[in-house]
Motif scaffolding. Structure first.
Motif, PDB file in Angstrom:
ATOM      1  N   GLY A   1       0.818  -1.212   0.000  1.00  0.00           N
ATOM      2  CA  GLY A   1       0.000   0.000   0.000  1.00  0.00           C
ATOM      3  C   GLY A   1       0.850   1.258   0.000  1.00  0.00           C
ATOM      4  O   GLY A   1       0.544   2.228  -0.698  1.00  0.00           O
ATOM      5  N   ILE A   2       1.923   1.244   0.776  1.00  0.00           N
ATOM      6  CA  ILE A   2       2.827   2.405   0.816  1.00  0.00           C
ATOM      7  C   ILE A   2       3.477   2.623  -0.547  1.00  0.00           C
ATOM      8  O   ILE A   2       3.585   3.754  -1.033  1.00  0.00           O
ATOM      9  CB  ILE A   2       3.903   2.199   1.911  1.00  0.00           C
ATOM     10  N   ILE A   3       3.903   1.519  -1.169  1.00  0.00           N
ATOM     11  CA  ILE A   3       4.568   1.618  -2.480  1.00  0.00           C
ATOM     12  C   ILE A   3       3.619   2.175  -3.533  1.00  0.00           C
ATOM     13  O   ILE A   3       3.947   3.132  -4.245  1.00  0.00           O
ATOM     14  CB  ILE A   3       5.097   0.240  -2.920  1.00  0.00           C
ATOM     15  N   LEU A   4       2.426   1.587  -3.630  1.00  0.00           N
ATOM     16  CA  LEU A   4       1.478   2.046  -4.644  1.00  0.00           C
ATOM     17  C   LEU A   4       0.890   3.396  -4.260  1.00  0.00           C
ATOM     18  O   LEU A   4       0.567   4.213  -5.129  1.00  0.00           O
ATOM     19  CB  LEU A   4       0.359   1.022  -4.838  1.00  0.00           C
ATOM     20  N   GLY A   5       0.751   3.638  -2.956  1.00  0.00           N
ATOM     21  CA  GLY A   5       0.252   4.934  -2.494  1.00  0.00           C
ATOM     22  C   GLY A   5       1.203   6.064  -2.859  1.00  0.00           C
ATOM     23  O   GLY A   5       0.776   7.186  -3.143  1.00  0.00           O
ATOM     24  N   THR A   6       2.501   5.767  -2.856  1.00  0.00           N
ATOM     25  CA  THR A   6       3.494   6.767  -3.268  1.00  0.00           C
ATOM     26  C   THR A   6       3.310   7.115  -4.735  1.00  0.00           C
ATOM     27  O   THR A   6       3.383   8.296  -5.122  1.00  0.00           O
ATOM     28  CB  THR A   6       4.921   6.227  -3.031  1.00  0.00           C
ATOM     29  N   LEU A   7       3.046   6.087  -5.553  1.00  0.00           N
ATOM     30  CA  LEU A   7       2.789   6.332  -6.967  1.00  0.00           C
ATOM     31  C   LEU A   7       1.510   7.138  -7.153  1.00  0.00           C
ATOM     32  O   LEU A   7       1.464   8.081  -7.951  1.00  0.00           O
ATOM     33  CB  LEU A   7       2.681   4.992  -7.711  1.00  0.00           C
ATOM     34  N   GLY A   8       0.460   6.787  -6.390  1.00  0.00           N
ATOM     35  CA  GLY A   8      -0.802   7.521  -6.472  1.00  0.00           C
ATOM     36  C   GLY A   8      -0.642   8.959  -6.037  1.00  0.00           C
ATOM     37  O   GLY A   8      -1.219   9.869  -6.646  1.00  0.00           O
ATOM     38  N   TRP A   9       0.143   9.185  -4.989  1.00  0.00           N
ATOM     39  CA  TRP A   9       0.408  10.542  -4.514  1.00  0.00           C
ATOM     40  C   TRP A   9       1.158  11.345  -5.572  1.00  0.00           C
ATOM     41  O   TRP A   9       0.843  12.508  -5.823  1.00  0.00           O
ATOM     42  CB  TRP A   9       1.237  10.477  -3.232  1.00  0.00           C
ATOM     43  N   PHE A  10       2.128  10.725  -6.224  1.00  0.00           N
ATOM     44  CA  PHE A  10       2.900  11.402  -7.258  1.00  0.00           C
ATOM     45  C   PHE A  10       2.011  11.794  -8.440  1.00  0.00           C
ATOM     46  O   PHE A  10       2.078  12.925  -8.935  1.00  0.00           O
ATOM     47  CB  PHE A  10       4.038  10.498  -7.733  1.00  0.00           C
ATOM     48  N   LEU A  11       1.164  10.861  -8.875  1.00  0.00           N
ATOM     49  CA  LEU A  11       0.269  11.143 -10.000  1.00  0.00           C
ATOM     50  C   LEU A  11      -0.743  12.219  -9.642  1.00  0.00           C
ATOM     51  O   LEU A  11      -1.025  13.119 -10.442  1.00  0.00           O
ATOM     52  CB  LEU A  11      -0.451   9.864 -10.428  1.00  0.00           C
ATOM     53  N   GLY A  12      -1.289  12.130  -8.426  1.00  0.00           N
ATOM     54  CA  GLY A  12      -2.279  13.117  -7.993  1.00  0.00           C
ATOM     55  C   GLY A  12      -1.677  14.495  -7.849  1.00  0.00           C
ATOM     56  O   GLY A  12      -2.322  15.506  -8.147  1.00  0.00           O
ATOM     57  N   ASP A  13      -0.427  14.537  -7.387  1.00  0.00           N
ATOM     58  CA  ASP A  13       0.249  15.817  -7.210  1.00  0.00           C
ATOM     59  C   ASP A  13       0.613  16.426  -8.553  1.00  0.00           C
ATOM     60  O   ASP A  13       0.678  17.655  -8.696  1.00  0.00           O
ATOM     61  CB  ASP A  13       1.514  15.604  -6.366  1.00  0.00           C
ATOM     62  N   ALA A  14       0.837  15.576  -9.535  1.00  0.00           N
ATOM     63  CA  ALA A  14       1.226  16.066 -10.859  1.00  0.00           C
ATOM     64  C   ALA A  14       0.032  16.638 -11.617  1.00  0.00           C
ATOM     65  O   ALA A  14       0.176  17.590 -12.385  1.00  0.00           O
ATOM     66  CB  ALA A  14       1.856  14.933 -11.668  1.00  0.00           C
ATOM     67  N   SER A  15      -1.135  16.054 -11.416  1.00  0.00           N
ATOM     68  CA  SER A  15      -2.306  16.500 -12.176  1.00  0.00           C
ATOM     69  C   SER A  15      -3.592  16.164 -11.429  1.00  0.00           C
ATOM     70  O   SER A  15      -3.774  15.040 -10.974  1.00  0.00           O
ATOM     71  CB  SER A  15      -2.313  15.834 -13.560  1.00  0.00           C
ATOM     72  N   GLN A  16      -4.488  17.154 -11.332  1.00  0.00           N
ATOM     73  CA  GLN A  16      -5.790  16.939 -10.707  1.00  0.00           C
ATOM     74  C   GLN A  16      -6.614  15.950 -11.526  1.00  0.00           C
ATOM     75  O   GLN A  16      -7.371  15.155 -10.974  1.00  0.00           O
ATOM     76  CB  GLN A  16      -6.532  18.279 -10.594  1.00  0.00           C
ATOM     77  N   SER A  17      -6.447  16.002 -12.837  1.00  0.00           N
ATOM     78  CA  SER A  17      -7.190  15.088 -13.720  1.00  0.00           C
ATOM     79  C   SER A  17      -6.755  13.645 -13.494  1.00  0.00           C
ATOM     80  O   SER A  17      -7.582  12.723 -13.500  1.00  0.00           O
ATOM     81  CB  SER A  17      -6.960  15.465 -15.189  1.00  0.00           C
ATOM     82  N   LEU A  18      -5.443  13.433 -13.297  1.00  0.00           N
ATOM     83  CA  LEU A  18      -4.946  12.095 -13.027  1.00  0.00           C
ATOM     84  C   LEU A  18      -5.479  11.571 -11.695  1.00  0.00           C
ATOM     85  O   LEU A  18      -5.817  10.391 -11.572  1.00  0.00           O
ATOM     86  CB  LEU A  18      -3.414  12.093 -13.016  1.00  0.00           C
ATOM     87  N   GLN A  19      -5.556  12.455 -10.710  1.00  0.00           N
ATOM     88  CA  GLN A  19      -6.081  12.059  -9.407  1.00  0.00           C
ATOM     89  C   GLN A  19      -7.547  11.646  -9.519  1.00  0.00           C
ATOM     90  O   GLN A  19      -7.971  10.639  -8.949  1.00  0.00           O
ATOM     91  CB  GLN A  19      -5.945  13.208  -8.408  1.00  0.00           C
ATOM     92  N   GLN A  20      -8.322  12.424 -10.282  1.00  0.00           N
ATOM     93  CA  GLN A  20      -9.720  12.089 -10.494  1.00  0.00           C
ATOM     94  C   GLN A  20      -9.851  10.771 -11.259  1.00  0.00           C
ATOM     95  O   GLN A  20     -10.702   9.932 -10.946  1.00  0.00           O
ATOM     96  CB  GLN A  20     -10.415  13.216 -11.282  1.00  0.00           C
TER      97      GLN A  20
END
Length: 235
Positions: A66-85
């Protein structure tokens, strides 16, 4: 089981684990039963201690993933609001796929499990050498390794947890998910004959699958969330 467009909650993760217990019997129940048999002759206290230690290792692996994939999710979300959505939409659809998988109506998640076999082929020989379990460290290591067993339900929950946008939160969500699976898997290891038939019955799996599908629909951002809330509040 309520969830809005906000980050996933620990209670929701625990619920997913409980609902997914019907699938856990097929994936981990046999391992737990074999582990219980290998501990035959030990005291009840020793058996319970080693089984719980094994599951602590398994849940720890879920948290690490979860930490590993959560880091990837955090990076994508921080890079773009559309990616987070987009990640939140993907998480909702993965929960729906999980519900279909648990009920047996669609086996598409098996493709994810096959992809995970690449890593598992390297881990399994090491894990097999740890059976029979003789010490607490042995049980912890076995659980930690077996936590990487290819499982569509775990993969779906990982993607869902990654939508939280925080590595730490994602790790906690996966730990809560693991705790949710614990009652079914642990009790099946102890009372295998009494519980397995009931938990793996078509009715039980269909109910759990339907609840998971509803949960997935609820998780997808959109105006339908208000409609679903109104509907269930009037039931």
């Amino acid at each position: 089981m309520m969830m809005t467009q906000e980050a996933p909650t620990l209670l929701a993760a625990l619920t997913i684990g409980l609902l997914g217990g019907t699938h856990c019997i097929g994936m981990c129940g046999g391992i737990t039963s074999a582990l219980s048999l290998s501990l035959k002759g030990r005291s009840s206290f020793d058996t319970a201690r080693l089984l719980l230690t094994y599951h602590l290792g398994r849940i720890s692996s879920y948290a690490l993933a979860g930490i590993i994939l959560g880091t990837l999710g955090w990076f994508l979300g921080d890079a773009s609001q559309s990616l987070q959505q987009g990640l939140r939409y993907l998480a909702g659809f993965m929960l729906i796929a999980m519900g279909l998988y648990i009920s047996g109506w669609w086996k598409g998640l098996m493709k994810l499990e096959k992809a995970g076999n690449v890593l598992w082929k390297r881990i399994q020989p090491i894990a097999s050498k740890l059976i029979p379990v003789k010490t607490t460290g042995n049980a912890l290591a076995l659980g930690a390794l077996w936590g990487w067993l290819p499982c569509g339900m775990v993969y779906s929950t990982l993607i869902w947890s990654a939508s939280s946008g925080s590595p730490a939160q994602s790790g906690l969500l996966m730990a809560a998910f693991g705790l949710g699976t614990l009652p079914t898997v642990l009790l099946t290891g102890i009372f295998a004959r009494q519980l397995t038939a009931f938990i793996q019955s078509a009715v039980t799996r269909n109910i759990a699958g339907l609840m998971m599908i509803v949960f997935g629909l609820w998780s997808i951002p959109g105006p339908h969330q208000m409609w679903m809330m109104s509907y269930f509040m009037t039931m």
